[in-house]
Design a protein around this motif. Sequence first.
Motif, short mmCIF file in Angstrom:
data_model
loop_
_atom_site.label_atom_id
_atom_site.label_comp_id
_atom_site.label_asym_id
_atom_site.label_seq_id
_atom_site.Cartn_x
_atom_site.Cartn_y
_atom_site.Cartn_z
N ILE A 1 0.87 -1.17 0.00
CA ILE A 1 0.00 0.00 0.00
C ILE A 1 0.90 1.22 0.00
O ILE A 1 1.78 1.35 0.86
N LEU A 2 0.72 2.08 -0.97
CA LEU A 2 1.48 3.33 -1.04
C LEU A 2 0.51 4.49 -0.96
O LEU A 2 -0.39 4.62 -1.79
N VAL A 3 0.67 5.32 0.06
CA VAL A 3 -0.17 6.51 0.24
C VAL A 3 0.77 7.68 0.48
O VAL A 3 1.45 7.73 1.50
N GLY A 4 0.81 8.60 -0.46
CA GLY A 4 1.75 9.72 -0.34
C GLY A 4 3.17 9.20 -0.31
O GLY A 4 3.61 8.48 -1.21
N SER A 5 3.91 9.55 0.73
CA SER A 5 5.31 9.10 0.85
C SER A 5 5.44 7.90 1.78
O SER A 5 6.56 7.53 2.15
N ASP A 6 4.33 7.30 2.16
CA ASP A 6 4.35 6.14 3.05
C ASP A 6 4.09 4.86 2.28
O ASP A 6 3.06 4.72 1.62
N LEU A 7 5.02 3.93 2.37
CA LEU A 7 4.87 2.63 1.73
C LEU A 7 4.76 1.56 2.81
O LEU A 7 5.57 1.51 3.75
N TYR A 8 3.75 0.70 2.69
CA TYR A 8 3.54 -0.39 3.63
C TYR A 8 3.65 -1.70 2.86
O TYR A 8 2.98 -1.91 1.86
N LEU A 9 4.52 -2.59 3.36
CA LEU A 9 4.76 -3.87 2.70
C LEU A 9 4.44 -5.02 3.65
O LEU A 9 4.70 -4.94 4.86
N LYS A 10 3.89 -6.07 3.09
CA LYS A 10 3.69 -7.30 3.84
C LYS A 10 4.30 -8.42 3.00
O LYS A 10 3.74 -8.83 1.98
N VAL A 11 5.48 -8.87 3.42
CA VAL A 11 6.24 -9.87 2.67
C VAL A 11 6.78 -10.92 3.63
O VAL A 11 7.51 -10.58 4.57
N PRO A 12 6.45 -12.18 3.45
CA PRO A 12 6.99 -13.23 4.31
C PRO A 12 8.51 -13.19 4.35
O PRO A 12 9.17 -13.05 3.32
N GLY A 13 9.09 -13.24 5.55
CA GLY A 13 10.53 -13.19 5.69
C GLY A 13 11.06 -11.80 5.93
O GLY A 13 12.22 -11.62 6.31
N VAL A 14 10.22 -10.79 5.68
CA VAL A 14 10.62 -9.40 5.89
C VAL A 14 9.80 -8.79 7.02
O VAL A 14 10.33 -8.12 7.91
N THR A 15 8.50 -9.02 7.00
CA THR A 15 7.63 -8.52 8.05
C THR A 15 7.30 -9.64 9.02
O THR A 15 7.38 -10.82 8.69
N SER A 16 6.92 -9.26 10.23
CA SER A 16 6.64 -10.24 11.28
C SER A 16 5.17 -10.66 11.25
O SER A 16 4.28 -9.80 11.37
N GLY A 17 4.93 -11.95 11.09
CA GLY A 17 3.57 -12.46 11.11
C GLY A 17 2.70 -11.78 10.08
O GLY A 17 3.04 -11.72 8.89
N ASP A 18 1.60 -11.22 10.55
CA ASP A 18 0.65 -10.57 9.65
C ASP A 18 0.77 -9.06 9.71
O ASP A 18 -0.18 -8.33 9.39
N ARG A 19 1.93 -8.55 10.11
CA ARG A 19 2.12 -7.11 10.26
C ARG A 19 2.70 -6.50 8.97
O ARG A 19 3.31 -7.17 8.15
N TRP A 20 2.48 -5.18 8.83
CA TRP A 20 3.00 -4.42 7.69
C TRP A 20 4.32 -3.76 8.08
O TRP A 20 4.48 -3.29 9.20
N ALA A 21 5.24 -3.70 7.14
CA ALA A 21 6.49 -2.96 7.34
C ALA A 21 6.33 -1.59 6.69
O ALA A 21 5.99 -1.49 5.51
N HIS A 22 6.57 -0.55 7.45
CA HIS A 22 6.42 0.81 6.94
C HIS A 22 7.76 1.37 6.49
O HIS A 22 8.77 1.25 7.17
N MET A 23 7.75 1.98 5.30
CA MET A 23 8.94 2.65 4.78
C MET A 23 8.60 4.10 4.47
O MET A 23 7.56 4.40 3.88
#
Length: 256
Positions: A106-128
């Motif tokens: 999900i990309l909204v403005g300058s915030d990118l949220y990723l959900k990728v097995p092996g990068v994020t924990s469980g069912d959580r989103w990683a924010h960039m």
Amino acid sequence: MRGKRAAAVCLVALVALSGCTDKSDKSAENGAVASAAPTVEASDPATAFKAAVTKTNQATMTFTIDADLGTLGSQKASGAADPKAKATGYHSDLTLSGRSVTIDAILVGSDLYLKVPGVTSGDRWAHMDMTKVKSLSKLGLDASGNPTNLGTLDAEVVAVTRTAPGAYSGTLDRTKNPVVAGAGGVSEALKSVPFEATVNPQGYVTSLVIHTPPVGSGPASTSTSKFADFAQPIAIERPDSAEVQQAPDELYQALQ
């Protein structure tokens, strides 16, 4: 080391979103809502097609991607984009060199949220924070965050022929695409890549097929993108804060 390996896998997977870069096409019925009068095609095919690309890039839309990456694997993705809100959301299932990777973004403005097995924990989103990243192209995204790279298509067009009403074919200079160029796409073969596209009576691009030739050790690939639901209301929202964690430093470092 595990974090670095995961970040590397994530990056390779995301870049593949460009097409080395199913929902039915409802563009005709949706286009009728957005515009009551059909668009008259310009006499020059290139002018008409570029006008359709510009119009499509300015509208809300849904999209699908079906990419055959040859011996590397395949990708199927679907999502939606709202250019005015600078928002894009999509889900991708990628098979790359025998490894399956699922990506939600999900990309909204300058915030990118990723959900990728092996990068994020469980069912959580990683924010960039994308203000800390030089270019979205390293993530396989155009400047608007669209993984179909429709936003760079206008600059890539070399030649266009109208093969039938609303149907076009031609060649693209893919070295003008930051995603391809960033991946080392400087081969002469990438300066004349065949494509076909369709445009509906309302002037929106409804499909784009790109046939990328073999480059170096990379196999030939075919990427098919379809677009629909133009100018319809689309809600793309940030994940709930309780479901978000900050992206690991390794991922930021890999994107610099």
